[in-house]
Design an enzyme around this catalytic site. Structure first.
Site, PDB file in Angstrom:
ATOM      1  CD  GLU A 212      -3.365  -0.523   1.877  1.00 25.07           C
ATOM      2  OE1 GLU A 212      -4.054   0.441   1.111  1.00 25.07           O
ATOM      3  OE2 GLU A 212      -3.658  -0.997   2.899  1.00 25.07           O
TER       4      GLU A 212
ATOM      5  CE1 TYR B  57      -3.459  -4.535   1.037  1.00 29.34           C
ATOM      6  CE2 TYR B  57      -3.696  -3.388  -1.223  1.00 29.34           C
ATOM      7  CZ  TYR B  57      -4.326  -3.596   0.176  1.00 29.34           C
ATOM      8  OH  TYR B  57      -5.416  -2.850   0.677  1.00 29.34           O
TER       9      TYR B  57
ATOM     10  CG  ASP C 166      -4.496   0.175   8.950  1.00 30.11           C
ATOM     11  OD1 ASP C 166      -3.449   0.521   7.989  1.00 30.11           O
ATOM     12  OD2 ASP C 166      -5.667  -0.011   8.274  1.00 30.11           O
TER      13      ASP C 166
ATOM     14  CG  ASP D  95      -2.507  -6.881   4.162  1.00 32.82           C
ATOM     15  OD1 ASP D  95      -2.843  -7.763   4.469  1.00 32.82           O
ATOM     16  OD2 ASP D  95      -2.938  -5.369   3.999  1.00 32.82           O
TER      17      ASP D  95
ATOM     18  CG  ASN E 273      -6.365  -8.001   3.206  1.00 34.74           C
ATOM     19  OD1 ASN E 273      -6.632  -7.212   4.400  1.00 34.74           O
ATOM     20  ND2 ASN E 273      -5.985  -7.551   2.123  1.00 34.74           N
TER      21      ASN E 273
END
Length: 257
Positions: A34, A105, A246, A146, A148
């Site tokens: 990101e 990502y 975050d 990441d 997710n």
DNA sequence: ATGGTGGCCCGGCCA
């Protein structure tokens, strides 16, 4: 060799924290997600003055991945799909000091009934094909980013609160296991078998302070690296203080005999 | 029960 992954949630917004963190941690390689940077906007020169070569794959407002390295960086591959003209900037692969490095990502999925969820599962299957295309499980490979996906119930603060949500659904967890089955090991779980360790906390409602997080950022390594692992951590300090992402970084260290 | 934050770039999307 110290390898880290960090979803910075905009490299531009995170640059002051990112530079201070680099100085503190002194990683050899960082997989970044990101970046939210346009294709030509990656700060290659600024990082070069700090001793890091870099390769970025950006698209603008959303997504964007990169790898930076102070131990060499070559042979960049942009994306994980074969016919990727319109491919989103979610994967980049490089060689650092003989180690294959993949910064990923994975799509968020949004909701189980959303088309983006199908896209997420497809993308994960493309990722496994990408590994087959470029590596063998006997190579030294690090796939970090990441994902997710919280692989197990102990990876979320409340499995009950997450029922019916993305990140914990069985097809997603199956896709994650399929990557593991290719020949990868979850480096954090190599050291911390059962602990509830999180890497992401919602910016909203004080989730971090309430310890309401999930472990969705992972560093997966092939067996030749697992045997030389020295330690693995989640740098929770990077989630504290002024203007944090975050996500917290995950960092591993392994010997290069 | 809802909305809460933060990033993009400046209204609405995305996480």
């Amino acid at each position: 060799m110290k390898v880290a992954t960090w979803n910075v949630n905009s490299l531009t917004a995170r640059m002051p924290r990112f530079l201070a963190w680099l100085e503190e941690i002194e990683p050899d390689v960082v997989c970044i997600q990101e970046t939210k940077l346009k294709p030509d906007a990656f700060p290659h020169l600024q990082l070069e003055t700090l001793g890091y070569e870099s390769a970025g794959f950006g698209q603008g407002q959303w997504n964007g991945v990169a790898v930076i390295s102070r131990v060499g960086l070559s042979d960049p591959v942009y994306g994980v799909e074969i016919s990727g003209e319109l491919e989103e900037a979610r994967g980049i692969t490089v060689n650092c000091n003989g180690v294959g490095i993949v910064s990923v990502y994975v799509p968020n999925g949004r909701a189980l009934e959303n088309d983006h969820y199908k896209y997420k599962l497809q993308w994960l299957s493309h990722l496994r094909e990408h590994l087959d295309r470029h590596f063998k499980p006997s190579d030294k490979v690090v796939v970090a980013g990441d994902f997710n996906i919280a692989p197990e119930d102990k990876d979320v603060w409340s499995p009950e609160a997450m029922l019916g949500c993305t990140h914990v659904s069985e097809p997603e967890r199956e896709a994650f296991r399929s990557l593991i089955d290719w020949g990868l090991v979850d480096a954090l779980r190599h050291f911390y078998d059962q602990d509830r360790i999180f890497t992401w906390w919602d910016h909203r409602a004080g989730a971090f302070h309430k310890r309401q997080g999930m472990r969705i950022d992972h560093i997966l390594v092939t067996k030749p690296i697992e045997s030389d692992l020295n330690w693995a951590i989640v740098d929770r300090n990077a989630r504290k203080g002024e203007k944090p992402s975050d996500h917290a970084p995950v960092v591993i260290d392994f010997s290069m005999p």
